[in-house]
Design a protein around this motif. Structure first.
Motif, PDB file in Angstrom:
ATOM      1  N   UNK A  29       0.858  -1.188   0.000  1.00 33.51           N
ATOM      2  CA  UNK A  29       0.000   0.000   0.000  1.00 33.51           C
ATOM      3  C   UNK A  29       0.891   1.233   0.000  1.00 33.51           C
ATOM      4  N   UNK A  30       0.617   2.162  -0.903  1.00 33.30           N
ATOM      5  CA  UNK A  30       1.417   3.375  -0.948  1.00 33.30           C
ATOM      6  C   UNK A  30       1.116   4.209  -2.174  1.00 33.30           C
ATOM      7  N   UNK A  31       1.822   5.313  -2.299  1.00 33.34           N
ATOM      8  CA  UNK A  31       1.677   6.216  -3.428  1.00 33.34           C
ATOM      9  C   UNK A  31       2.623   5.787  -4.552  1.00 33.34           C
ATOM     10  N   UNK A  32       2.107   5.682  -5.760  1.00 30.04           N
ATOM     11  CA  UNK A  32       2.922   5.262  -6.900  1.00 30.04           C
ATOM     12  C   UNK A  32       3.978   6.328  -7.171  1.00 30.04           C
ATOM     13  N   UNK A  33       5.261   5.924  -7.137  1.00 30.26           N
ATOM     14  CA  UNK A  33       6.354   6.865  -7.366  1.00 30.26           C
ATOM     15  C   UNK A  33       6.867   6.785  -8.800  1.00 30.26           C
ATOM     16  N   UNK A  34       7.094   5.553  -9.298  1.00 25.55           N
ATOM     17  CA  UNK A  34       7.538   5.390 -10.677  1.00 25.55           C
ATOM     18  C   UNK A  34       7.288   3.961 -11.147  1.00 25.55           C
ATOM     19  N   UNK A  35       7.142   3.835 -12.480  1.00 24.52           N
ATOM     20  CA  UNK A  35       6.992   2.525 -13.118  1.00 24.52           C
ATOM     21  C   UNK A  35       8.173   2.345 -14.056  1.00 24.52           C
ATOM     22  N   UNK A  36       9.024   1.348 -13.776  1.00 23.28           N
ATOM     23  CA  UNK A  36      10.173   1.066 -14.621  1.00 23.28           C
ATOM     24  C   UNK A  36       9.916  -0.199 -15.432  1.00 23.28           C
ATOM     25  N   UNK A  37      10.947  -0.685 -16.125  1.00 24.89           N
ATOM     26  CA  UNK A  37      10.768  -1.857 -16.975  1.00 24.89           C
ATOM     27  C   UNK A  37      10.313  -3.078 -16.197  1.00 24.89           C
ATOM     28  N   UNK A  38      10.852  -3.269 -14.997  1.00 26.61           N
ATOM     29  CA  UNK A  38      10.598  -4.503 -14.268  1.00 26.61           C
ATOM     30  C   UNK A  38       9.883  -4.308 -12.936  1.00 26.61           C
ATOM     31  N   UNK A  39       9.966  -3.121 -12.365  1.00 25.18           N
ATOM     32  CA  UNK A  39       9.384  -2.897 -11.040  1.00 25.18           C
ATOM     33  C   UNK A  39       8.563  -1.608 -11.010  1.00 25.18           C
ATOM     34  N   UNK A  40       7.589  -1.594 -10.081  1.00 28.95           N
ATOM     35  CA  UNK A  40       6.856  -0.373  -9.766  1.00 28.95           C
ATOM     36  C   UNK A  40       7.197   0.007  -8.331  1.00 28.95           C
ATOM     37  N   UNK A  41       7.532   1.269  -8.118  1.00 31.88           N
ATOM     38  CA  UNK A  41       7.948   1.734  -6.802  1.00 31.88           C
ATOM     39  C   UNK A  41       6.813   2.484  -6.112  1.00 31.88           C
ATOM     40  N   UNK A  42       6.561   2.111  -4.847  1.00 31.89           N
ATOM     41  CA  UNK A  42       5.543   2.770  -4.022  1.00 31.89           C
ATOM     42  C   UNK A  42       6.213   3.432  -2.825  1.00 31.89           C
ATOM     43  N   UNK A  43       5.668   4.566  -2.403  1.00 28.94           N
ATOM     44  CA  UNK A  43       6.107   5.231  -1.183  1.00 28.94           C
ATOM     45  C   UNK A  43       4.986   5.148  -0.158  1.00 28.94           C
ATOM     46  N   UNK A  44       5.283   4.610   1.024  1.00 27.24           N
ATOM     47  CA  UNK A  44       4.278   4.472   2.068  1.00 27.24           C
ATOM     48  C   UNK A  44       4.087   5.806   2.786  1.00 27.24           C
ATOM     49  N   UNK A  45       2.998   5.969   3.545  1.00 29.17           N
ATOM     50  CA  UNK A  45       2.781   7.232   4.267  1.00 29.17           C
ATOM     51  C   UNK A  45       3.912   7.591   5.218  1.00 29.17           C
ATOM     52  N   UNK A  46       4.652   6.572   5.748  1.00 26.91           N
ATOM     53  CA  UNK A  46       5.787   6.866   6.627  1.00 26.91           C
ATOM     54  C   UNK A  46       7.105   6.871   5.861  1.00 26.91           C
TER      55      UNK A  46
END
Length: 273
Positions: A131-148
């Protein structure tokens, strides 16, 4: 005889040295050109109109593609025949494809995310155990930032096979709250106290109409259900403002509390979204 051998060695070294020097020049020029292309792409107006996750995905593809092309040119400059390079690349592609099936699944997942857009950069989502805010979508991974402010990397292949709950996709969102009081209170009075605070909250939308009704009446307590709509960006402001405002209304009007803890009171609400 030694002079002839030495001459041949010098000629070979001279020829090879020139090739290596030329290949090094090509590599440096190609590296600088790649950086210039990436910088120009990042500053282009057309690129800035694209959604954030599309930008990061395209940047990854262009960067990897240019490096592969540069490597082929450098190897060919060193004297390796193009036919041999193509054969090696084809063989390596098959071997790598078999060894990296999971990575290829993630690559396909990234392409599908960009194409179908289940979420975009800045959306708050709940998916694949993260659960988190979508930061970036790359070729192989999607990065999320949590509220903390924790960073979570989720393989794209998992995302395309998981349910996605997007909390930011719509303009409005409903806030659900529950309030508890003693069953000695009059339900209509409690509903009236709650409605007064709902209608006085500026960020609560009047359409759909705010809702406050008795939801459960047990031997020890009454539970009132509150449902209001607000703009998505105002969700947590409304959540906390109403929790405080209605609690203050109960205190100032002498609303009695249950004598024992109910099941609702013992379950902590999730305040991460």
């Amino acid at each position: 005889m030694p002079e002839i051998v030495w001459s041949n060695v010098l000629n070979t070294l001279t020829s090879s040295g020139l090739r290596i020097l030329f290949a090094a020049v090509i590599f440096v020029v190609g590296w600088l050109l790649t950086k210039a292309v990436m910088k120009a792409l990042a500053k282009s107006k057309l690129f800035h109109h694209a959604e954030g996750s599309v930008q990061t995905f395209v940047m990854s593809i262009v960067k990897i593609g240019m490096f592969v092309l540069l490597t082929v040119i450098v190897v060919n400059t060193l004297g390796v025949p193009m036919a041999s390079i193509i054969t090696v690349l084809a063989s390596a592609g098959v071997a790598i494809g078999l060894a990296l099936q999971g990575a290829l699944s993630n690559l396909a997942g990234g392409i599908m995310i960009i194409f179908f857009k289940p979420f975009k950069k800045g959306d708050y989502v709940d998916t694949a155990g993260a659960s988190g805010t979508v930061d970036e979508v790359t070729l192989f991974y999607t990065t999320f930032l949590t509220p903390d402010n924790k960073r979570i990397l989720v393989p794209n292949g998992q995302l395309m096979n998981a349910n996605v709950v997007n909390y930011s996709s719509e303009e409005t969102r409903r806030v659900d709250l529950n309030f508890i009081c003693s069953n000695a209170e009059q339900p209509s009075r409690i509903e009236s106290l709650i409605m007064d605070r709902l209608l006085s909250c500026e960020k609560v939308l009047k359409d759909p109409e705010p809702f406050a009704r008795l939801n459960e009446n047990s031997r020890d307590a009454m539970i009132f259900s509150v449902k209001v709509w607000c703009k998505n960006d105002d969700y947590w402001d409304v959540y906390y403002d109403l929790t405080r405002s209605i609690s203050e209304a109960f205190i100032s009007n002498g609303v009695s509390t249950p004598t024992v803890k109910t099941q609702y009171e013992m379950s902590a609400p999730n305040t991460e979204k």
